[in-house]
Design a protein around this motif. Structure first.
Motif, PDB file in Angstrom:
ATOM      1  N   PRO A  68       0.831  -1.209   0.000  1.00 13.59           N
ATOM      2  CA  PRO A  68       0.000   0.000   0.000  1.00 13.59           C
ATOM      3  C   PRO A  68       0.867   1.261   0.000  1.00 13.59           C
ATOM      4  CG  PRO A  68       0.208  -0.828   2.215  1.00 13.59           C
ATOM      5  CD  PRO A  68       0.961  -1.789   1.323  1.00 13.59           C
ATOM      6  N   LEU A  69       0.245   2.407  -0.203  1.00 11.85           N
ATOM      7  CA  LEU A  69       0.964   3.671  -0.065  1.00 11.85           C
ATOM      8  C   LEU A  69       1.353   3.889   1.392  1.00 11.85           C
ATOM      9  CD1 LEU A  69      -1.019   6.155  -2.351  1.00 11.85           C
ATOM     10  CD2 LEU A  69       1.224   5.122  -2.776  1.00 11.85           C
ATOM     11  N   LEU A  70       0.402   3.642   2.287  1.00 10.54           N
ATOM     12  CA  LEU A  70       0.620   3.779   3.727  1.00 10.54           C
ATOM     13  C   LEU A  70       0.233   2.472   4.386  1.00 10.54           C
ATOM     14  CD1 LEU A  70      -1.290   7.142   4.311  1.00 10.54           C
ATOM     15  CD2 LEU A  70       1.112   6.844   3.756  1.00 10.54           C
ATOM     16  N   ASP A  71       0.856   2.198   5.507  1.00 10.18           N
ATOM     17  CA  ASP A  71       0.478   1.024   6.277  1.00 10.18           C
ATOM     18  C   ASP A  71      -0.065   1.512   7.615  1.00 10.18           C
ATOM     19  OD1 ASP A  71       0.180  -1.693   6.445  1.00 10.18           O
ATOM     20  OD2 ASP A  71       2.295  -2.109   6.057  1.00 10.18           O
ATOM     21  N   VAL A  72      -0.784   0.658   8.320  1.00  6.79           N
ATOM     22  CA  VAL A  72      -1.346   1.004   9.615  1.00  6.79           C
ATOM     23  C   VAL A  72      -0.794   0.017  10.634  1.00  6.79           C
ATOM     24  CG1 VAL A  72      -3.462   1.346  10.945  1.00  6.79           C
ATOM     25  CG2 VAL A  72      -3.455   1.820   8.496  1.00  6.79           C
ATOM     26  N   THR A  73      -0.282   0.536  11.727  1.00  3.05           N
ATOM     27  CA  THR A  73       0.267  -0.321  12.777  1.00  3.05           C
ATOM     28  C   THR A  73      -0.862  -0.865  13.650  1.00  3.05           C
ATOM     29  OG1 THR A  73       0.529   1.511  14.333  1.00  3.05           O
ATOM     30  CG2 THR A  73       2.400   1.038  12.849  1.00  3.05           C
ATOM     31  N   ASN A  74      -0.525  -1.793  14.548  1.00  3.70           N
ATOM     32  CA  ASN A  74      -1.524  -2.359  15.456  1.00  3.70           C
ATOM     33  C   ASN A  74      -2.099  -1.318  16.402  1.00  3.70           C
ATOM     34  OD1 ASN A  74      -1.322  -4.899  14.353  1.00  3.70           O
ATOM     35  ND2 ASN A  74       0.246  -5.564  15.799  1.00  3.70           N
ATOM     36  N   ASP A  75      -1.370  -0.221  16.620  1.00  5.68           N
ATOM     37  CA  ASP A  75      -1.891   0.848  17.479  1.00  5.68           C
ATOM     38  C   ASP A  75      -2.442   2.011  16.644  1.00  5.68           C
ATOM     39  OD1 ASP A  75       0.678   1.456  16.664  1.00  5.68           O
ATOM     40  OD2 ASP A  75       1.241   2.425  18.544  1.00  5.68           O
ATOM     41  N   ASP A  76      -2.902   1.709  15.426  1.00  4.57           N
ATOM     42  CA  ASP A  76      -3.625   2.647  14.547  1.00  4.57           C
ATOM     43  C   ASP A  76      -2.818   3.883  14.140  1.00  4.57           C
ATOM     44  OD1 ASP A  76      -5.879   1.010  14.529  1.00  4.57           O
ATOM     45  OD2 ASP A  76      -6.624   1.895  16.385  1.00  4.57           O
TER      46      ASP A  76
END
Length: 149
Positions: A68-76
């Protein structure tokens, strides 16, 4: 003479030791020819198109195929992926600076044109399952080879 009695604890300890020795230090390996992907899934994958499914199994496999362009961590929290940075231009517009040196599997370079093609393809093709997610995307434009607004 009384028969020797095996406690459950001794049985479990002994079984674990035997299984551990039998398994040995070998790594598990899938039997595949070069260029094939093997994935253990709970359901059959229906497509390799990330814009045309709502399957958890497909998502779990495709996450290892596409970035993806951006990723999201487990803590959003948003973290860089193919976009190395991003900033708001105004309340409804964002500018993404893309990573340089990224190539597709066939050697084609990843550029702003890649992002334009992908976003416009999903937005404009209403037959794709995820098309509705991109319907509010008014415009996507290339500022230069590695910047998209």
């Amino acid at each position: 003479m009384e028969k020797p009695r095996l406690s459950r604890r001794r049985f479990l300890l002994g079984s674990g030791a035997v299984l551990g020795v039998a398994a040995g230090p070998r790594a598990a390996r899938a039997q595949a020819r070069r260029g094939h992907i093997i994935a253990g899934l709970s359901e059959r994958m229906l497509t390799l198109d990330p814009a045309n499914h709502y399957s958890i199994s497909s998502t779990s496999v495709l996450r290892h195929v596409y970035d993806p362009l951006l990723d999201v961590t487990n803590d959003d929290k948003f973290v860089p992926a193919l976009a190395e940075s991003w900033k708001p231009v105004n309340n409804t517009t964002w500018r993404f600076t893309l990573r340089k040196g990224v190539r597709f599997h066939d050697g084609t370079p990843f550029t702003a044109d890649s992002v334009l093609f992908t976003l416009k393809r999903v937005r404009d093709n209403t037959k794709l399952i995820k098309s509705f997610v991109y319907q509010d995307l008014e415009d996507v434009r290339k500022d230069d080879d590695y910047t998209v607004t």
